[in-house]
Design a protein around this motif. Structure first.
Motif, PDB file in Angstrom:
ATOM      1  N   THR A   1      85.471   1.934 -24.720  1.00 37.45           N
ATOM      2  CA  THR A   1      86.246   1.562 -23.539  1.00 37.45           C
ATOM      3  C   THR A   1      85.407   1.715 -22.282  1.00 37.45           C
ATOM      4  O   THR A   1      85.390   0.823 -21.426  1.00 37.45           O
ATOM      5  CB  THR A   1      87.514   2.438 -23.442  1.00 37.45           C
ATOM      6  OG1 THR A   1      88.275   2.277 -24.633  1.00 37.45           O
ATOM      7  CG2 THR A   1      88.348   2.062 -22.235  1.00 37.45           C
TER       8      THR A   1
ATOM      9  N   ASN B   1      97.326  -6.058 -16.443  1.00 42.03           N
ATOM     10  CA  ASN B   1      96.885  -5.047 -17.400  1.00 42.03           C
ATOM     11  C   ASN B   1      98.062  -4.304 -18.008  1.00 42.03           C
ATOM     12  O   ASN B   1      98.017  -3.923 -19.180  1.00 42.03           O
ATOM     13  CB  ASN B   1      95.912  -4.074 -16.745  1.00 42.03           C
ATOM     14  CG  ASN B   1      94.592  -4.734 -16.437  1.00 42.03           C
ATOM     15  OD1 ASN B   1      94.210  -5.702 -17.066  1.00 42.03           O
ATOM     16  ND2 ASN B   1      93.891  -4.229 -15.451  1.00 42.03           N
ATOM     17  N   GLY B   2      99.114  -4.087 -17.238  1.00 45.75           N
ATOM     18  CA  GLY B   2     100.310  -3.450 -17.788  1.00 45.75           C
ATOM     19  C   GLY B   2     100.957  -4.310 -18.861  1.00 45.75           C
ATOM     20  O   GLY B   2     101.343  -3.813 -19.932  1.00 45.75           O
TER      21      GLY B   2
ATOM     22  N   GLN C   1      99.435  -6.587 -20.598  1.00 55.27           N
ATOM     23  CA  GLN C   1      98.506  -6.595 -21.727  1.00 55.27           C
ATOM     24  C   GLN C   1      98.699  -5.365 -22.616  1.00 55.27           C
ATOM     25  O   GLN C   1      98.689  -5.465 -23.832  1.00 55.27           O
ATOM     26  CB  GLN C   1      97.059  -6.622 -21.228  1.00 55.27           C
ATOM     27  CG  GLN C   1      96.648  -7.933 -20.637  1.00 55.27           C
ATOM     28  CD  GLN C   1      96.540  -8.984 -21.695  1.00 55.27           C
ATOM     29  OE1 GLN C   1      97.504  -9.692 -21.964  1.00 55.27           O
ATOM     30  NE2 GLN C   1      95.397  -9.096 -22.295  1.00 55.27           N
ATOM     31  N   ALA C   2      98.846  -4.205 -21.994  1.00 58.27           N
ATOM     32  CA  ALA C   2      98.997  -2.969 -22.761  1.00 58.27           C
ATOM     33  C   ALA C   2     100.278  -2.983 -23.587  1.00 58.27           C
ATOM     34  O   ALA C   2     100.268  -2.635 -24.779  1.00 58.27           O
ATOM     35  CB  ALA C   2      98.979  -1.765 -21.821  1.00 58.27           C
ATOM     36  N   VAL C   3     101.377  -3.378 -22.962  1.00 58.84           N
ATOM     37  CA  VAL C   3     102.658  -3.413 -23.683  1.00 58.84           C
ATOM     38  C   VAL C   3     102.609  -4.447 -24.801  1.00 58.84           C
ATOM     39  O   VAL C   3     103.040  -4.182 -25.930  1.00 58.84           O
ATOM     40  CB  VAL C   3     103.819  -3.702 -22.695  1.00 58.84           C
ATOM     41  CG1 VAL C   3     105.114  -3.968 -23.435  1.00 58.84           C
ATOM     42  CG2 VAL C   3     103.986  -2.543 -21.728  1.00 58.84           C
ATOM     43  N   CYS C   4     102.059  -5.618 -24.507  1.00 67.53           N
ATOM     44  CA  CYS C   4     101.971  -6.670 -25.526  1.00 67.53           C
ATOM     45  C   CYS C   4     101.055  -6.258 -26.679  1.00 67.53           C
ATOM     46  O   CYS C   4     101.363  -6.524 -27.840  1.00 67.53           O
ATOM     47  CB  CYS C   4     101.474  -7.976 -24.902  1.00 67.53           C
ATOM     48  SG  CYS C   4     102.713  -8.778 -23.879  1.00 67.53           S
ATOM     49  N   ALA C   5      99.950  -5.610 -26.360  1.00 64.56           N
ATOM     50  CA  ALA C   5      99.025  -5.168 -27.410  1.00 64.56           C
ATOM     51  C   ALA C   5      99.689  -4.128 -28.309  1.00 64.56           C
ATOM     52  O   ALA C   5      99.488  -4.141 -29.526  1.00 64.56           O
ATOM     53  CB  ALA C   5      97.754  -4.610 -26.786  1.00 64.56           C
ATOM     54  N   LYS C   6     100.485  -3.252 -27.707  1.00 61.09           N
ATOM     55  CA  LYS C   6     101.199  -2.246 -28.498  1.00 61.09           C
ATOM     56  C   LYS C   6     102.192  -2.930 -29.447  1.00 61.09           C
ATOM     57  O   LYS C   6     102.246  -2.614 -30.634  1.00 61.09           O
ATOM     58  CB  LYS C   6     101.919  -1.277 -27.568  1.00 61.09           C
ATOM     59  CG  LYS C   6     102.623  -0.140 -28.294  1.00 61.09           C
ATOM     60  CD  LYS C   6     103.406   0.723 -27.340  1.00 61.09           C
ATOM     61  CE  LYS C   6     104.596  -0.038 -26.954  1.00 61.09           C
ATOM     62  NZ  LYS C   6     105.838   0.456 -26.750  1.00 61.09           N
TER      63      LYS C   6
ATOM     64  N   CYS D   1      94.670 -15.258 -21.874  1.00 53.60           N
ATOM     65  CA  CYS D   1      95.271 -14.158 -22.629  1.00 53.60           C
ATOM     66  C   CYS D   1      96.229 -14.696 -23.693  1.00 53.60           C
ATOM     67  O   CYS D   1      96.232 -14.238 -24.833  1.00 53.60           O
ATOM     68  CB  CYS D   1      96.009 -13.228 -21.684  1.00 53.60           C
ATOM     69  SG  CYS D   1      96.910 -11.951 -22.548  1.00 53.60           S
TER      70      CYS D   1
END
Length: 167
Positions: free
Chosen positions: A20, A73-74, A76-81, A159
């Motif tokens: 990271t 980015n928020g 992205q994080a929720v979608c990736a989870k 994305c």
């Protein structure tokens, strides 16, 4: 055995955070190089007045970009989870809601920056120099506004394509 698992887990956390950090460093270097290239070409073709105008407008660009990146980015994080958990229903729901809100925020920011162009440029000192500096600052600011929405839309589209390829 348990001690080895703890060592391996500790190494994995360190290894993941190292990756990271590496990619964050690359992204930061990309921003610096892009700024240097912009300054090089602007100063070469528009001189010191063009460089000053570019630097006057940069705080506006950074503030607007920070708001979009925060939401982007928020999401992205929720979608990736959700994607990692294979919860595609939640993924679609969060993706659609998140990107709709990002587009709305981008539209509102673009409108606010357009309406308050003169006070913003006054605040940043664009009108304290020569008439050429003021004119170049207005042009640079207008280009920023024209490119803000398409750049955000391109980021969102890229994305979405990334997640579509992975399903």
């Amino acid at each position: 055995r348990r001690m080895n698992e703890q060592k391996n887990n500790g190494f994995q956390v360190w290894h993941d955070s190292g990756k990271t950090l590496f990619f964050a460093l690359i992204a930061e270097m990309d921003l610096v190089v892009k700024n240097l290239i912009n300054i090089f070409f602007i100063s070469r073709f528009l001189g010191s007045e063009g460089t000053a105008a570019y630097e006057i407008v940069m705080p506006c660009v950074m503030v607007a970009s920070a708001f979009v990146a925060l939401g982007y980015n928020g999401v992205q994080a929720v979608c990736a989870k959700d994607y990692g958990a294979r919860d595609f229903e939640a993924f679609e729901r969060h993706k659609n809601a998140g990107y709709t809100w990002i587009l709305l925020v981008m539209a509102v920011l673009t409108l606010l920056f357009a309406v308050f162009q003169t006070p913003m440029l006054d605040l940043l000192g664009a009108n304290e120099g020569s008439e050429a500096l003021a004119q170049l600052s207005r042009e640079c600011y207008s280009l920023f506004l024209l490119n803000f929405m398409p750049q955000g839309l391109f980021s969102i589209a890229s994305c979405l394509l990334f997640f579509e390829e992975r399903q």
